[in-house]
Design a protein around this motif. Sequence first.
Motif, short mmCIF file in Angstrom:
data_model
loop_
_atom_site.label_atom_id
_atom_site.label_comp_id
_atom_site.label_asym_id
_atom_site.label_seq_id
_atom_site.Cartn_x
_atom_site.Cartn_y
_atom_site.Cartn_z
N ALA A 75 -19.55 86.69 -12.41
CA ALA A 75 -19.97 85.42 -13.01
C ALA A 75 -18.88 84.36 -12.87
O ALA A 75 -19.18 83.18 -12.69
CB ALA A 75 -20.32 85.63 -14.48
N MET A 76 -17.62 84.79 -12.94
CA MET A 76 -16.52 83.83 -12.81
C MET A 76 -16.51 83.21 -11.41
O MET A 76 -16.27 82.01 -11.26
CB MET A 76 -15.18 84.49 -13.13
N PHE A 77 -16.78 84.01 -10.39
CA PHE A 77 -16.88 83.41 -9.05
C PHE A 77 -18.03 82.41 -9.01
O PHE A 77 -17.91 81.34 -8.39
CB PHE A 77 -17.11 84.47 -7.97
N THR A 137 -11.69 81.18 -5.32
CA THR A 137 -11.88 79.82 -4.83
C THR A 137 -13.34 79.70 -4.41
O THR A 137 -14.11 80.65 -4.55
CB THR A 137 -10.97 79.52 -3.62
N GLU A 138 -13.71 78.58 -3.88
CA GLU A 138 -15.08 78.40 -3.40
C GLU A 138 -15.42 79.38 -2.28
O GLU A 138 -16.59 79.66 -2.02
CB GLU A 138 -15.28 76.98 -2.89
N GLU A 139 -14.39 79.93 -1.63
CA GLU A 139 -14.60 80.85 -0.51
C GLU A 139 -14.69 82.30 -0.96
O GLU A 139 -14.91 83.20 -0.15
CB GLU A 139 -13.47 80.69 0.51
N CYS A 198 -17.56 93.22 6.98
CA CYS A 198 -18.96 92.77 6.98
C CYS A 198 -19.05 91.29 7.37
O CYS A 198 -19.91 90.90 8.18
CB CYS A 198 -19.56 93.00 5.60
N ILE A 199 -18.16 90.49 6.82
CA ILE A 199 -18.13 89.06 7.16
C ILE A 199 -17.82 88.89 8.65
O ILE A 199 -18.47 88.09 9.35
CB ILE A 199 -17.08 88.33 6.30
N ARG A 200 -16.84 89.65 9.15
CA ARG A 200 -16.46 89.55 10.56
C ARG A 200 -17.63 89.90 11.48
O ARG A 200 -17.90 89.20 12.47
CB ARG A 200 -15.28 90.47 10.85
N LEU A 201 -18.36 90.98 11.15
CA LEU A 201 -19.49 91.39 11.97
C LEU A 201 -20.57 90.32 12.01
O LEU A 201 -21.10 90.00 13.08
CB LEU A 201 -20.07 92.70 11.43
N GLU A 233 -26.40 88.19 1.37
CA GLU A 233 -27.28 87.21 0.72
C GLU A 233 -26.71 86.70 -0.59
O GLU A 233 -27.25 85.76 -1.17
CB GLU A 233 -28.65 87.84 0.47
N ASN A 234 -25.64 87.33 -1.08
CA ASN A 234 -25.06 86.97 -2.38
C ASN A 234 -23.58 86.60 -2.23
O ASN A 234 -22.75 87.09 -2.98
CB ASN A 234 -25.24 88.12 -3.38
N TYR A 235 -23.28 85.79 -1.23
CA TYR A 235 -21.94 85.24 -1.04
C TYR A 235 -20.89 86.33 -0.77
O TYR A 235 -19.70 86.11 -1.00
CB TYR A 235 -21.51 84.42 -2.26
N TYR A 236 -21.31 87.48 -0.27
CA TYR A 236 -20.40 88.61 -0.04
C TYR A 236 -19.61 88.94 -1.31
O TYR A 236 -18.45 89.34 -1.27
CB TYR A 236 -19.43 88.30 1.10
#
Length: 501
Positions: A98-100, A132-134, A337-340, A361-364
Amino acid sequence: MIAEKDLMKLANGSDVRGVAIASVADEPVTLTTEAANRITSGFVDFLQTRTGRKGHELRIAVGHDSRISSPQLRLAVLEALTAAGVVTVDCGLASTPAMFMTTVFSETAMDGAIMITASHLPANRNGLKFFTEEGGVEHADVLAILKAACRIPELTGDLHKVQNYNLMERYGHHLRKKIRQALGVENDPLKGLHIVVDAGNGCGGFFVTQVLGRLGANTTGSVYLEPDGHFPNHIPNPENKQAMASIRQAVLDSHADLGLIFDTDVDRMGAVLANGQDINRNELIAMLAAILAPQYPGSTIVTDSVTSDELTTFLEKELGLKHHRYMRGYRNVIDECIRLNKAGTVSPLAIETSGHGALSENYYLDDGAYLAVKLIIALAQMHQKGRKLSRLIKDLGEPQETAEIRMSIQGEDNPQAYGQTILTALSERAKEKGIKLAEPNYEGVRLVFPQGWALLRMSLHDAEMPLNIESREAGGVKVIKQQMKTLLTGFPALGTTALDK
């Protein structure tokens, strides 16, 4: 004033952790309020450098788990933020995911967030997680934050400037909306389902009041929902046997359709089916993959290195997916997963056997509550068809035997280097004896035996080498242990006595 070397020692992978309460013998306090204050200032410095914005132009949210040390650390964090002129928003008791989401929700639009938690660690520990936003920061970012903290003294701010926000109400709305949309029902979409939750006295109790209850589910039989930083009933950890026994008993006693258990800060979860079957580790990965497979046919599931061969067979033969065994560490599997996906390989799920799972689908974001939502949606859909959720993994096999042995490295100034020497020797010795090395392999040395496999690697944080063994045959683990004992002779600093048991 805390010495620089002591501040730097608080780095723990992609967050900061230390002893916050002097309640255990020989465990002195290392995460003091001064440390939390200065590290927070380091995070402000980090955000200013990354965004190019000054303190008063930044918006940072703060949340905490149920630990008894969290309130005093919270005050230290708020002091530092207000001293820097940051727009400071106190979210109170909250979950890490939730904090993210405070950086995502338009109502909050934070530049950064700080979660005060030590996840499933003992009650005397605590820590800080940064977003952060990322997404969550990386290990290199944590080091940069700590180095900045070393230059900044403890600061006093103005707590009257702190704004308050009911984040968990907003986050609960977010999860409820996901369920309503998926099921196509606005009012009481979970009516007729009996779902119980074991929050382990952490932060997960909101899932009953803010999500399940408001959607019409029967939650009678849920246990340990009240936040209590002493964790009087069991460790809030889906990997803990006592914790899983607790939620299993709650399911069986209340004749529930599904049981959910969260860790302290709700970034991990486990589940129990109506018949008492645990859904964690390989079973959790298999079930989530089965849920995702129709939407992402032929996609790649990223897991850590200790998943079973039976899981690989299920993913590839039963679901038509690809299994990518990667490294231990939830940041490692998420980053892979992000890299792939960036490289054009569709990968909807990155998940460790610990229960840390992130969806593309949920911002990793590794979010136990979001994974629970996916299970609940599937449960409701199966219920409408008169089927049981267990049907999704009915063809998943299990190893006959498993073992994890943690062998310490003692008396070595550089245990990482010593461990690498052992891994190199193990690989060479295995080749000489005609023992097959698994390929591809991204961590340690994985050996393939007629009965099963063994994986030896260096611990991510400690001076030890975990050895995971699985066998398809009864007695196979003992046979593999004996062969590993022979292969690891000649390294006196490595504690191999457990291989004799």
